[in-house]
Design a protein around this motif. Structure first.
Motif, PDB file in Angstrom:
ATOM      1  N   ALA A 159      23.994  38.949  46.293  1.00 54.15           N
ATOM      2  CA  ALA A 159      24.066  39.969  47.356  1.00 54.15           C
ATOM      3  C   ALA A 159      25.146  39.588  48.375  1.00 54.15           C
ATOM      4  CB  ALA A 159      22.713  40.094  48.039  1.00 54.15           C
ATOM      5  N   LEU A 189      28.469  40.281  46.861  1.00 55.50           N
ATOM      6  CA  LEU A 189      28.755  41.721  46.821  1.00 55.50           C
ATOM      7  C   LEU A 189      29.280  42.203  48.175  1.00 55.50           C
ATOM      8  CD1 LEU A 189      28.518  44.579  45.562  1.00 55.50           C
ATOM      9  CD2 LEU A 189      26.140  44.598  46.265  1.00 55.50           C
ATOM     10  N   LEU A 248      33.242  43.242  49.087  1.00 50.77           N
ATOM     11  CA  LEU A 248      33.597  44.571  49.588  1.00 50.77           C
ATOM     12  C   LEU A 248      34.330  44.471  50.920  1.00 50.77           C
ATOM     13  CD1 LEU A 248      30.517  46.756  48.689  1.00 50.77           C
ATOM     14  CD2 LEU A 248      32.769  46.743  47.655  1.00 50.77           C
ATOM     15  N   ALA A 255      20.836  45.211  38.072  1.00 51.57           N
ATOM     16  CA  ALA A 255      21.277  44.870  39.438  1.00 51.57           C
ATOM     17  C   ALA A 255      22.600  44.111  39.398  1.00 51.57           C
ATOM     18  CB  ALA A 255      20.206  44.043  40.130  1.00 51.57           C
ATOM     19  N   ALA A 294      25.314  46.550  38.267  1.00 53.11           N
ATOM     20  CA  ALA A 294      25.655  47.475  39.357  1.00 53.11           C
ATOM     21  C   ALA A 294      26.516  46.780  40.404  1.00 53.11           C
ATOM     22  CB  ALA A 294      24.382  48.006  39.992  1.00 53.11           C
ATOM     23  N   SER A 295      26.191  45.517  40.691  1.00 57.87           N
ATOM     24  CA  SER A 295      26.957  44.770  41.691  1.00 57.87           C
ATOM     25  C   SER A 295      28.426  44.651  41.254  1.00 57.87           C
ATOM     26  CB  SER A 295      26.296  43.411  41.879  1.00 57.87           C
ATOM     27  OG  SER A 295      27.213  42.425  42.130  1.00 57.87           O
ATOM     28  N   THR A 352      29.965  46.555  39.048  1.00 58.24           N
ATOM     29  CA  THR A 352      30.561  47.901  38.973  1.00 58.24           C
ATOM     30  C   THR A 352      30.998  48.370  40.357  1.00 58.24           C
ATOM     31  OG1 THR A 352      29.116  48.420  37.137  1.00 58.24           O
ATOM     32  CG2 THR A 352      30.117  50.280  38.251  1.00 58.24           C
ATOM     33  N   ILE A 353      30.147  48.121  41.361  1.00 65.10           N
ATOM     34  CA  ILE A 353      30.493  48.571  42.721  1.00 65.10           C
ATOM     35  C   ILE A 353      31.774  47.883  43.199  1.00 65.10           C
ATOM     36  CG2 ILE A 353      29.728  48.456  45.135  1.00 65.10           C
ATOM     37  CD1 ILE A 353      26.893  49.018  44.097  1.00 65.10           C
ATOM     38  N   ALA A 405      34.765  49.342  41.034  1.00 60.57           N
ATOM     39  CA  ALA A 405      35.061  50.742  41.367  1.00 60.57           C
ATOM     40  C   ALA A 405      35.620  50.837  42.790  1.00 60.57           C
ATOM     41  CB  ALA A 405      33.800  51.576  41.230  1.00 60.57           C
ATOM     42  N   SER A 406      35.123  49.976  43.685  1.00 62.57           N
ATOM     43  CA  SER A 406      35.663  49.975  45.058  1.00 62.57           C
ATOM     44  C   SER A 406      37.137  49.610  45.049  1.00 62.57           C
ATOM     45  CB  SER A 406      34.907  48.989  45.931  1.00 62.57           C
ATOM     46  OG  SER A 406      33.573  49.338  45.977  1.00 62.57           O
ATOM     47  N   VAL A 452      39.032  52.669  43.964  1.00 65.46           N
ATOM     48  CA  VAL A 452      39.042  53.731  44.979  1.00 65.46           C
ATOM     49  C   VAL A 452      39.842  53.302  46.212  1.00 65.46           C
ATOM     50  CG1 VAL A 452      37.537  54.960  46.569  1.00 65.46           C
ATOM     51  CG2 VAL A 452      36.908  54.773  44.197  1.00 65.46           C
ATOM     52  N   LEU A 453      39.663  52.052  46.624  1.00 61.07           N
ATOM     53  CA  LEU A 453      40.359  51.599  47.840  1.00 61.07           C
ATOM     54  C   LEU A 453      41.870  51.515  47.627  1.00 61.07           C
ATOM     55  CD1 LEU A 453      37.842  48.946  49.203  1.00 61.07           C
ATOM     56  CD2 LEU A 453      38.370  51.179  50.157  1.00 61.07           C
ATOM     57  N   LEU A 494      37.514  54.179  36.507  1.00 64.79           N
ATOM     58  CA  LEU A 494      36.141  54.204  37.023  1.00 64.79           C
ATOM     59  C   LEU A 494      35.137  54.006  35.877  1.00 64.79           C
ATOM     60  CD1 LEU A 494      36.413  57.046  39.687  1.00 64.79           C
ATOM     61  CD2 LEU A 494      36.007  54.626  40.114  1.00 64.79           C
TER      62      LEU A 494
END
Lengths: 357, 431
Positions: B17, B20, B24, B370, B373-374, B376-377, B380-381, B384-385, B403
């Protein structure tokens, strides 16, 4: 443990929502951009044809007016793209189009924008239009005002456009601006100002060199060196013994580009005996460029007793002064000091090869 | 479930966590820095740089991995770089007489009287050669030495104030040096080194997209964001420019370019000097990555080895672990070693717990999802960023492809990558 997994999942869910929203926005932006590119590609051939017709002598520019109504940005881009391809009367007609199509007025409005990108584009376009006298009149002193813009790109574009007018007052303003900018900007502006070097050396350059503004003097010496042409500068010998090291180094580097005089030669000889190794190296390079035979014994001493990298500089200086410099190096090849012998041998070898080539 | 296992689960999930959220934050910061940079970056007049005598000279250094003639084409390309005052220094370690003969023939070399044993200490030099053709080429043949010894020999042989290094595996344009040098002219004396972005050349396949995402994450995070903190260390594949004096002040090279940059940061911070090591976000070099897993993992390994070298060297640097600022090296250690270790350990622990009946299959699946997903986020960020950071958006098709790849990499590739990161960190290349 289950709690921790749930916490992580909640954090991830929140981030996923944010990410999904951002994704949607970026996808929409991307799609809009693609549409704009396609539109521009469709417009471009018609705009180019219309511009070519007008530059070629046609008086009717109705189709261009339609294009301006549809996409003024594309017309502006195409006009600028034409700039490299035309000159003389054709360029005047091209610039005149910016008045006829009221593009100049739009660009002047954009030049007031608070958005840096819009302002930069506006000044790039205005700089192009200012090659034509009627456009210059309409632009007025907007370019001169832009010299104090907060954005460097705008200042640089405006400065380059002002230099192209060739008026001494404008040249002097740009020259003074160049002194306060970074070396990179100075190099760009120096390149544009090079054709006016002689006129600048009449008044503004001596004024700065006589002043007590040390960064200004250093920048001026850099600009003079960047022009790489013989410049009529008086009082350079005084700068070679200036109290500031940067000024001294700049003056030594410039010495070969000014008319030789006994004062400069004496300063170069004095520099070879300076306590600072940087000055000795700069003086050695100047002596070599000036082919100063009187410096030969001091250079030979430097090569014999100096430490790297000074002895290499001295050896290279001797190598540039054949034939006596070469015979000195030939003797130094057999010096008991291995560093001196190696530097002399290498410098001599390189010089001979260069001469042979 | 035993208490120890429960505690371990909680600890590992907390680490993930933190990673993550931290990742970000770094990506977001990279995005903001890039937006500002795009706005404020100067338009560089390359002709002025090329013609001006004020541009400092550059010695391009090439440490050939071996002395074979396979490197001749690269040397030819380096010799054709456009720049005013430029020379090429090639170092050959342990070259056989035949290999040396082929170099002599190809580049018309002759023995030079130059000495290259100082100022940095290096292994015995067998010979220094210069080219008799009208090219500025110096070839140093020497005995093999410890890591970084060949680079030190090249630094000794260089006669110009700036040193450029290109990755032998990357492609570059002829004007690469002109595109690289301008930050040094922006702030001369305050820019001891710089690095540029490397473009990832891949296909449109899923594996190619994985590689592209890898480069994107690294570009926005480790390069741009770290450069914003003045803690940049170069990526494998990129081109770097370094002041020769800065290398000498830092005591030379002890490994690759990453430890060299860490050492330059350390020396400059210890001296309390005003300095910056900028990153040029526009790619100057490009690295071709083949669409196969081994090629992808090899690049991961190279990147990991260069960071491991810098981390290993940290204790011996002037500022130690503070060489890249307060958190730089620790953050790298966390993201590049602890995170993959934690994730792999979590998987192993989950398997053991599932087999022992401590957790049911639903919880095991939740754990897997979980972690997926961590990852992937984060990926993908990055995609996108990048769009937010740049003024020119990528085509929608490319965005969708990347993506989708961000999601897909969590099922297999990410786990393989973690294993590669762990093994590469402790591998021989990292020493």
């Amino acid at each position: 443990m289950i709690h921790f997994v749930v916490y992580l999942a909640v954090i991830e869910a929140l981030l996923a929502v944010w990410l999904a929203a951002t994704c949607l926005v970026t996808m929409a932006r991307s799609a809009w951009w693609q549409k704009r590119l396609t539109q521009s590609a469709e417009f471009a051939p018609a705009i180019r044809t219309a511009i070519a017709d007008y530059v070629g002598g046609a008086e009717n520019f109705d189709s261009l007016e339609q294009c301006v109504r549809a996409s003024p940005r594309d017309v502006a881009d195409e006009l600028l793209a034409f700039r490299q391809a035309v000159a003389g009367a054709a360029l005047d007609r091209l610039c005149n189009l910016t008045i006829e199509l009221t593009l100049l007025q739009r660009w002047l409005e954009d030049a007031e924008s608070r958005d840096i990108v819009a302002r930069r584009n506006a000044f790039r376009r205005l700089a192009f239009a200012c090659a034509y006298e009627p456009c210059r009149r309409q632009v007025g002193d907007r370019l001169a005002q832009a010299l104090s813009d907060t954005d460097r790109e705008v200042r640089l574009t405006a400065a380059a456009a002002m230099v192209r007018t060739g008026q001494l007052a404008d040249l002097e303003r740009v020259f003074r601006l160049a002194l306060t900018e970074t070396l990179l900007v100075r190099m760009s502006l120096g390149e544009v100002m090079r054709p006016h070097a002689y006129r600048l050396c009449e008044r503004v350059v001596p004024e700065v060199l006589r002043s007590s503004d040390v960064p200004g003097i250093v920048a001026t010496l850099e600009l003079l060196r960047a022009w790489e042409r013989a410049v009529p500068i008086k009082g350079l010998a005084g700068l070679m013994s200036h109290h500031d090291m940067r000024v001294r180094l700049g003056a030594y580097a410039l010495a070969p580009l000014v008319a030789p005089s006994p004062e400069i030669e004496n300063e170069v000889l004095a520099g070879l005996g300076d306590r600072d190794a940087r000055i000795v190296a700069a003086a050695a390079r100047a002596a070599a460029r000036l082919r100063l035979d009187k410096a030969m014994p001091v250079l030979a001493r430097c090569a014999r007793t100096g430490v790297p990298p000074l002895l290499q500089v001295a050896a290279s200086a001797l190598a540039e002064m054949p034939p006596s410099g070469w015979s000195t190096l030939q003797e130094l090849r057999f010096n008991p000091n291995p560093a001196t012998a190696a530097a002399a041998g290498a410098a001599l070898e390189r010089a001979r090869r260069k001469a042979g080539a | 479930m035993p208490h120890l296992a429960g505690f371990l689960f909680d600890f590992l999930i907390t680490l993930l966590a933190i990673h993550l959220v931290g990742s970000l934050y770094v990506l977001l910061r990279g995005c903001l820095i890039q937006r500002v940079w795009r706005r404020e970056a100067p338009f560089v007049e390359r002709t002025a740089i090329l013609k001006s005598p004020l541009t400092p000279g550059v010695s391009v250094l090439l440490v050939a991995p071996d002395a074979s003639s396979a490197w001749h084409p690269l040397v030819r390309r380096l010799l054709s770089l456009e720049f005013g005052d430029c020379e090429l220094v090639v170092v050959l370690e342990d070259a056989t007489p035949d290999e040396l003969q082929s170099w002599t023939r190809e580049f018309r070399l002759f023995p030079s009287l130059e000495t290259v044993n100082a100022p940095l200490e290096i292994a015995a030099v067998r010979g220094v050669y210069e080219s008799s053709a009208s090219i500025r080429l110096v070839v140093v043949a020497k005995d093999p030495g410890p890591a970084g010894d060949a680079l030190n020999a090249a630094v000794n042989a260089a006669s110009l104030p700036l040193l450029a290094c290109f990755d032998p595996e990357s492609e570059f344009q002829q004007d690469a040096l002109l595109r690289l040098v301008w930050p040094m002219l922006e702030a001369p004396g305050e820019t001891p080194a710089l690095a540029c972005a490397v473009e990832c050349g891949t296909g449109d396949s899923l594996l190619g997209s994985f590689a592209e995402i890898e480069f994107l994450r690294s570009w926005l995070g480790r390069s741009i964001a770290f450069a914003g903190w003045n803690a940049l260390i170069p990526e494998p594949g990129c081109a770097v420019l370094v002041e020769r004096q800065a290398v000498l002040d830092g005591g030379g090279c002890h490994g690759g370019l990453a430890p060299l940059f860490a050492s330059i940061h350390g020396s400059a911070r210890a001296a309390g000097r005003k300095y910056r090591i900028p990153f040029i976000p526009d790619p100057v070099t490009s690295l071709e990555v083949r669409d196969d897993v081994s090629s992808l993992l090899r690049q991961v390994g190279r990147r990991q080895a260069s960071i491991a070298q810098a981390i290993r060297r940290a204790p011996s640097l002037v500022r130690g672990w503070g060489s890249l600022g307060r958190w730089g090296l620790s953050a790298l250690l966390f993201t590049r070693l602890l995170r993959p270790l934690a994730e792999t350990a979590l998987y192993l622990l989950a398997i053991v717990a599932l087999l022992s009946g401590w957790i049911n299959w639903r919880l095991a699946l939740a754990l897997l999802l979980a972690t997926v997903a961590s990852g992937t986020i984060i990926s993908a960020s990055a995609v996108v960023l990048r769009e937010v950071a740049e003024y020119t958006p990528a085509p929608p098709g490319r965005l969708i492809r990347l993506l989708f790849a961000s999601l897909a990499e969590g099922f297999g590739y990410r786990q393989l990558r973690d294993l590669k990161m762990i093994t590469a960190f402790f591998g021989s290349d990292a020493r």
